[in-house]
Design a protein around this motif. Structure first.
Motif, short mmCIF file in Angstrom:
data_model
loop_
_atom_site.label_atom_id
_atom_site.label_comp_id
_atom_site.label_asym_id
_atom_site.label_seq_id
_atom_site.Cartn_x
_atom_site.Cartn_y
_atom_site.Cartn_z
N ASP A 56 -48.60 -23.03 27.23
CA ASP A 56 -48.92 -23.58 28.55
C ASP A 56 -50.26 -23.04 29.04
OD1 ASP A 56 -48.67 -24.84 31.10
OD2 ASP A 56 -47.70 -23.05 31.89
N GLU A 57 -50.43 -21.73 28.95
CA GLU A 57 -51.67 -21.10 29.41
C GLU A 57 -52.86 -21.53 28.55
OE1 GLU A 57 -53.67 -16.70 29.81
OE2 GLU A 57 -51.52 -16.90 30.25
N ALA A 58 -52.67 -21.61 27.24
CA ALA A 58 -53.75 -22.01 26.34
C ALA A 58 -54.21 -23.44 26.61
CB ALA A 58 -53.32 -21.86 24.88
N VAL A 59 -53.25 -24.34 26.80
CA VAL A 59 -53.60 -25.74 27.09
C VAL A 59 -54.31 -25.83 28.43
CG1 VAL A 59 -52.62 -28.00 27.66
CG2 VAL A 59 -51.83 -26.76 25.64
N GLN A 60 -53.84 -25.10 29.42
CA GLN A 60 -54.47 -25.15 30.74
C GLN A 60 -55.92 -24.64 30.67
OE1 GLN A 60 -52.12 -24.18 34.01
NE2 GLN A 60 -53.68 -24.85 35.41
N ARG A 61 -56.14 -23.55 29.96
CA ARG A 61 -57.51 -23.03 29.83
C ARG A 61 -58.42 -24.02 29.09
NH1 ARG A 61 -58.76 -17.92 31.01
NH2 ARG A 61 -57.08 -16.51 31.53
N LEU A 62 -57.91 -24.60 28.01
CA LEU A 62 -58.69 -25.55 27.22
C LEU A 62 -59.03 -26.79 28.04
CD1 LEU A 62 -59.87 -26.42 24.49
CD2 LEU A 62 -57.64 -27.40 23.98
N MET A 63 -58.05 -27.33 28.73
CA MET A 63 -58.29 -28.54 29.53
C MET A 63 -59.21 -28.24 30.71
SD MET A 63 -57.02 -31.05 27.99
CE MET A 63 -57.17 -32.29 29.26
N ASN A 64 -59.07 -27.06 31.32
CA ASN A 64 -59.98 -26.70 32.42
C ASN A 64 -61.41 -26.61 31.92
OD1 ASN A 64 -58.01 -26.68 34.38
ND2 ASN A 64 -57.75 -24.47 34.38
N ALA A 65 -61.60 -26.04 30.73
CA ALA A 65 -62.95 -25.96 30.15
C ALA A 65 -63.50 -27.36 29.87
CB ALA A 65 -62.92 -25.13 28.87
N ALA A 66 -62.66 -28.24 29.36
CA ALA A 66 -63.09 -29.61 29.09
C ALA A 66 -63.46 -30.34 30.37
CB ALA A 66 -61.99 -30.37 28.34
#
Length: 93
Positions: A56-66
């Motif tokens: 959950d945290e990894a996806v949120q960080r990746l999507m926020n960066a995108a």
């Protein structure tokens, strides 16, 4: 800004919905003088932790960066903010 994100193909999060399919959240931040923009995963991932907290945290960080990168490319002045590095948008160039 919402129109620009939708034009780029990103769905907007519906905070009033009983169940969330996820999407981009837009939250005014008067103290910072801008708009916080972050990714909200689907309820299964964020609330039910279907893939665990780490995913959950990894996806949120990746999507926020995108999202931050997309906003920059669309001409917005942005900077990372908060623990998950959501985008703080302060202006349109």
């Amino acid at each position: 800004m919402a129109a620009a994100l939708v034009e780029a193909g990103l769905p907007l999060h519906d905070a009033g919905a009983t169940q969330s399919g996820g999407g981009v959240c837009l939250v005014p931040d008067q103290d910072a003088g801008g708009l916080l923009v972050s990714w909200r995963p689907h309820d299964r991932m964020s609330l039910q932790q279907s893939r665990g907290a780490t995913a959950d945290e990894a996806v949120q960080r990746l999507m926020n960066a995108a999202i931050l990168e997309v906003l920059e490319q669309l001409g917005f002045v942005v900077e990372p903010a908060g623990a998950t590095a959501c985008a703080l948008v302060t202006a349109l160039r």
